[in-house]
Design a protein around this motif. Structure first.
Motif, mmCIF file in Angstrom:
data_model
loop_
_atom_site.group_PDB
_atom_site.id
_atom_site.type_symbol
_atom_site.label_atom_id
_atom_site.label_comp_id
_atom_site.label_asym_id
_atom_site.label_seq_id
_atom_site.Cartn_x
_atom_site.Cartn_y
_atom_site.Cartn_z
ATOM 1 N N MET A 1 -24.052 48.212 55.754
ATOM 2 C CA MET A 1 -24.657 49.489 56.105
ATOM 3 C C MET A 1 -24.136 49.903 57.468
ATOM 4 O O MET A 1 -24.437 49.280 58.476
ATOM 5 N N SER A 2 -23.336 50.948 57.468
ATOM 6 C CA SER A 2 -22.755 51.424 58.717
ATOM 7 C C SER A 2 -23.786 52.239 59.483
ATOM 8 O O SER A 2 -24.442 53.107 58.919
ATOM 9 N N SER A 3 -23.920 51.921 60.763
ATOM 10 C CA SER A 3 -24.867 52.636 61.618
ATOM 11 C C SER A 3 -24.137 53.639 62.487
ATOM 12 O O SER A 3 -24.402 53.767 63.665
ATOM 13 N N GLY A 4 -23.160 54.323 61.907
ATOM 14 C CA GLY A 4 -22.358 55.272 62.663
ATOM 15 C C GLY A 4 -23.202 56.267 63.429
ATOM 16 O O GLY A 4 -24.239 56.719 62.946
ATOM 17 N N THR A 5 -22.749 56.625 64.613
ATOM 18 C CA THR A 5 -23.539 57.481 65.494
ATOM 19 C C THR A 5 -23.527 58.935 65.053
ATOM 20 O O THR A 5 -24.367 59.708 65.489
ATOM 21 N N THR A 6 -22.593 59.339 64.218
ATOM 22 C CA THR A 6 -22.481 60.745 63.894
ATOM 23 C C THR A 6 -23.103 61.095 62.553
ATOM 24 O O THR A 6 -23.054 62.232 62.120
ATOM 25 N N GLU A 7 -23.715 60.141 61.877
ATOM 26 C CA GLU A 7 -24.355 60.409 60.594
ATOM 27 C C GLU A 7 -25.805 59.976 60.648
ATOM 28 O O GLU A 7 -26.136 58.926 61.170
ATOM 29 N N ASP A 8 -26.679 60.796 60.083
ATOM 30 C CA ASP A 8 -28.098 60.447 60.083
ATOM 31 C C ASP A 8 -28.399 59.392 59.023
ATOM 32 O O ASP A 8 -29.278 58.564 59.185
ATOM 33 N N LYS A 9 -27.702 59.447 57.886
ATOM 34 C CA LYS A 9 -27.946 58.506 56.802
ATOM 35 C C LYS A 9 -26.957 57.348 56.885
ATOM 36 O O LYS A 9 -25.846 57.488 57.362
ATOM 37 N N SER A 10 -27.379 56.187 56.373
ATOM 38 C CA SER A 10 -26.506 55.021 56.385
ATOM 39 C C SER A 10 -25.351 55.205 55.412
ATOM 40 O O SER A 10 -25.489 55.824 54.352
ATOM 41 N N ILE B 1 -27.220 27.769 75.909
ATOM 42 C CA ILE B 1 -26.416 28.929 75.540
ATOM 43 C C ILE B 1 -25.157 28.958 76.385
ATOM 44 O O ILE B 1 -25.205 28.974 77.610
ATOM 45 N N ARG B 2 -24.006 28.997 75.688
ATOM 46 C CA ARG B 2 -22.724 29.013 76.401
ATOM 47 C C ARG B 2 -21.886 30.243 76.079
ATOM 48 O O ARG B 2 -20.909 30.525 76.764
ATOM 49 N N ALA B 3 -22.279 30.979 75.032
ATOM 50 C CA ALA B 3 -21.558 32.197 74.670
ATOM 51 C C ALA B 3 -22.539 33.179 74.045
ATOM 52 O O ALA B 3 -23.593 32.783 73.532
ATOM 53 N N MET B 4 -22.194 34.451 74.093
ATOM 54 C CA MET B 4 -23.012 35.497 73.481
ATOM 55 C C MET B 4 -22.110 36.410 72.666
ATOM 56 O O MET B 4 -20.942 36.629 73.019
ATOM 57 N N VAL B 5 -22.657 36.955 71.586
ATOM 58 C CA VAL B 5 -21.922 37.884 70.729
ATOM 59 C C VAL B 5 -22.846 39.048 70.395
ATOM 60 O O VAL B 5 -23.986 38.832 69.961
ATOM 61 N N GLY B 6 -22.370 40.279 70.597
ATOM 62 C CA GLY B 6 -23.203 41.417 70.232
ATOM 63 C C GLY B 6 -22.763 42.704 70.895
ATOM 64 O O GLY B 6 -21.721 42.774 71.557
ATOM 65 N N VAL B 7 -23.580 43.738 70.698
ATOM 66 C CA VAL B 7 -23.357 45.053 71.303
ATOM 67 C C VAL B 7 -23.938 45.027 72.718
ATOM 68 O O VAL B 7 -25.079 44.602 72.902
ATOM 69 N N PRO B 8 -23.186 45.456 73.741
ATOM 70 C CA PRO B 8 -23.656 45.342 75.124
ATOM 71 C C PRO B 8 -25.031 45.930 75.389
ATOM 72 O O PRO B 8 -25.835 45.338 76.116
ATOM 73 N N SER B 9 -25.338 47.079 74.806
ATOM 74 C CA SER B 9 -26.618 47.736 75.092
ATOM 75 C C SER B 9 -27.795 46.899 74.615
ATOM 76 O O SER B 9 -28.803 46.756 75.319
ATOM 77 N N LYS C 1 -25.927 52.579 67.749
ATOM 78 C CA LYS C 1 -25.428 53.025 69.046
ATOM 79 C C LYS C 1 -25.943 54.420 69.359
ATOM 80 O O LYS C 1 -26.070 55.262 68.464
ATOM 81 N N VAL C 2 -26.210 54.653 70.631
ATOM 82 C CA VAL C 2 -26.573 55.992 71.090
ATOM 83 C C VAL C 2 -25.312 56.855 71.089
ATOM 84 O O VAL C 2 -24.292 56.465 71.652
ATOM 85 N N PRO C 3 -25.336 58.032 70.453
ATOM 86 C CA PRO C 3 -24.159 58.908 70.472
ATOM 87 C C PRO C 3 -23.910 59.422 71.880
ATOM 88 O O PRO C 3 -24.795 60.020 72.495
ATOM 89 N N LYS C 4 -22.715 59.209 72.399
ATOM 90 C CA LYS C 4 -22.414 59.597 73.779
ATOM 91 C C LYS C 4 -22.130 61.088 73.907
ATOM 92 O O LYS C 4 -22.609 61.745 74.833
ATOM 93 N N LEU C 5 -21.309 61.616 73.010
ATOM 94 C CA LEU C 5 -20.945 63.023 73.062
ATOM 95 C C LEU C 5 -21.100 63.646 71.684
ATOM 96 O O LEU C 5 -20.888 62.984 70.668
ATOM 97 N N SER C 6 -21.459 64.923 71.662
ATOM 98 C CA SER C 6 -21.516 65.647 70.401
ATOM 99 C C SER C 6 -21.119 67.093 70.651
ATOM 100 O O SER C 6 -21.478 67.682 71.673
ATOM 101 N N ASN C 7 -20.372 67.666 69.721
ATOM 102 C CA ASN C 7 -19.953 69.055 69.844
ATOM 103 C C ASN C 7 -21.036 70.024 69.399
ATOM 104 O O ASN C 7 -20.849 71.237 69.427
ATOM 105 N N GLU C 8 -22.159 69.470 68.953
ATOM 106 C CA GLU C 8 -23.328 70.282 68.643
ATOM 107 C C GLU C 8 -24.529 69.676 69.352
ATOM 108 O O GLU C 8 -24.437 68.594 69.923
ATOM 109 N N ARG C 9 -25.661 70.348 69.300
ATOM 110 C CA ARG C 9 -26.774 69.967 70.158
ATOM 111 C C ARG C 9 -27.849 69.148 69.451
ATOM 112 O O ARG C 9 -28.922 68.915 70.018
ATOM 113 N N LYS C 10 -27.588 68.646 68.247
ATOM 114 C CA LYS C 10 -28.690 68.036 67.497
ATOM 115 C C LYS C 10 -29.237 66.781 68.166
ATOM 116 O O LYS C 10 -30.448 66.532 68.111
ATOM 117 N N TYR C 11 -28.398 65.976 68.830
ATOM 118 C CA TYR C 11 -28.905 64.763 69.459
ATOM 119 C C TYR C 11 -29.636 65.085 70.762
ATOM 120 O O TYR C 11 -30.732 64.584 71.009
#
Length: 504
Positions: free
Chosen positions: A97-106, A209-217, A482-492
């Motif tokens: 399931m892709s959690s893409g920032t530019t689509e509301d649905k998976s 714990i000697r290593a971490m894996v994941g999204v920085p946020s 992920k939080v969408p950083k930029l959008s060419n429209e104002r919905k976010y």
């Protein structure tokens, strides 16, 4: 002795990397032929006459570029109709399931045995090999790896078809020995974000714990909770912590906060580029965050030049045709059954010997309302410069255009959440942000000239935890979201402002 053996194993993972670095184009051609052979007798292959394709030129002429919306009917044959041999000639049991920032649905991305083992896991070995090659003193494998991934669930519509974040699918299918070195599966795959955070904290404070894996946020959220719950620093809790393999978003906006939480000279941060569709790149050197394009992981690459992105029938260039310093949208063909698929990410090559690149944004995540062509890479760097100049630390941000009014020019509206606000006059932060964007982007600079078409940035500060609470409200907290950083429209931007107003 154990440490010497493990180091030897890890550095051995570098040998196949050197092989494709020495022969990148030959490796890609072998990958292309292998993928085409698997696709010839599929429904998609018959529809597009794969049998008549003899080379990559035929392939680009006869097989259309495809978006997710165009792919979805083929996926429905698998998910809803329970058909096989649709996109790939081996069974599809998993969908990421892709959690893409530019689509509301998976989005549901097919994962095959080949894409799992020849793609993601093989790329993981490449990551370990490259890291160990540059750091032969590594000892992280002797301890535990903290992994913060997504959740697993069963898709009842498709019967015995499983869905989940790609991180969850990878953890679910790991070999037993690898699972023992990582966060317990029973914790890592919990669907409830708050429960997962607490149980990960309970596990981590007792582990080496000697290593971490994941999204920085999201890892940052976890680390802050651990420090808050224990009252102890991260180096005190985990004295052997060595490396954070991170991906999903740019690390630049988070770097200072990590350096404050982990004030250790031996701590390393290693960039990766993995998505629901595949694992494409790994940082290639300790001296630069530029990533090596992975070429023997069942992915065949094409690239759309920047001027072609919005055209109905854009042309593509193969790997042999890319040039450094230019923006490209990436197109992939994979053993997951994606054929000339437009993944939506944009990249820029910094070297072609070897093929090194950086991710610069998304084809749908930019602002070009006034011809300024502002991309995420510009925004991240400008935010970082403004922070360093004013002592600020940004947790999250997003931006969108403000359109021309009867009495006003257009502008960019920024919503910024600070961990540490700027020192001194806030106007200085906005001015430095604007000047940095001008320096980084000549189109932005031109549109800002004399405020004729684009005015000063409008920066609004939101309270701490606003983005986190907004993501929770949208049921997108944790995992690879992920939080969408930029959008060419104002919905976010408008959605966040509405969310703030609803709480007041």
């Amino acid at each position: 002795m154990i440490q010497k053996i493990t180091r030897s194993i890890l550095t051995g993972y570098y040998r196949p990397v050197k092989k494709f670095v020495d022969d990148p184009l030959g490796t890609q051609q072998k990958t292309f032929k292998n993928l085409l052979e698997h696709g010839r007798n599929t429904l998609y292959g018959k529809e597009n006459n794969f049998q008549s394709i003899r080379n990559s030129d035929h392939f680009t002429i006869r097989v259309p570029l495809i978006s997710y919306e165009e792919l979805r009917p083929w996926l429905d044959k698998i998910i809803i109709n329970n058909q096989q041999n649709v996109l790939w000639d081996t069974p599809v049991k998993w969908f990421a399931m892709s959690s893409g920032t530019t689509e509301d649905k998976s989005k549901y991305i097919p994962v095959t045995k080949e894409s799992l083992y020849n793609g993601n896991y093989r790329a993981g070995y490449h990551m370990l090999g490259i890291y160990a090659f540059h750091h032969p003193d590594t000892a992280f494998i002797l301890g535990k790896t903290l992994v913060l991934g997504g959740s697993q669930q069963i898709n009842r519509i498709g019967g015995n078809i499983y869905t989940g974040d790609i991180s969850a699918i990878l953890m679910k299918n790991l070999p037993i020995m690898a699972k023992r070195k990582r966060t317990p599966e029973s914790v890592a795959l919990l669907p409830d974000w708050e429960e997962k955070l607490q149980k990960l904290t309970d596990f981590a404070v007792k582990a080496d714990i000697r290593a971490m894996v994941g999204v920085p946020s999201w890892i940052l959220v976890l680390l802050k909770k651990i420090v808050e719950d224990t009252g102890r620093s991260i180096p005190e809790l985990w004295p052997h912590l060595e490396v954070f393999f991170h991906g999903g978003v740019s690390f630049l906006p988070f770097q200072e906060q990590y350096e404050l939480l982990i004030p250790s000279q031996k701590m390393r941060y290693w960039e990766t580029y993995n998505a629901s569709e595949g694992f494409f790149g790994v940082q290639f050197s300790s001296l630069s965050k530029d990533m090596l394009l992975l070429l023997d992981n069942d992915v065949y690459y094409e690239f759309i030049p920047i001027g072609e992105w919005d055209k109905e029938n854009p042309y593509t260039v193969p790997l042999s045709g890319v040039e450094t310093g230019k923006q490209y949208a990436m197109v992939i063909t994979t053993s997951g059954g994606l054929w000339r698929y437009r993944i939506g990410d944009t990249v820029q090559f910094t070297s072609t010997d070897p093929y090194l690149f950086k991710v610069t944004g998304r084809t749908k995540q930019f602002i070009n309302a006034f011809g300024e062509e502002l991309i995420v890479d510009n925004a991240d760097k400008a935010i970082d410069e403004a922070c360093r100049a004013t002592g600020a630390k940004v947790t999250e941000y997003t931006a969108a255009p403000v359109y021309f009014g009867e009495y006003s020019n257009g502008a960019h509206e920024w919503l910024i959440e600070f961990e540490t606000p700027p020192s001194g006059d806030f106007v200085d932060f906005v001015h430095i942000l604007d000047e940095s964007l001008k320096r980084l982007n000549s189109d932005y600079e031109a549109k800002r000239s004399y405020n004729l078409s684009l005015g000063m940035p409008i920066v609004k500060v939101v309270e701490k935890n606003t983005f986190y609470e907004w993501m929770k409200f949208r049921e997108k907290a944790g995992g690879q979201n992920k939080v969408p950083k930029l959008s060419n429209e104002r919905k976010y931007v408008d959605s966040i402002l509405d969310f703030i107003n609803s709480k007041s």
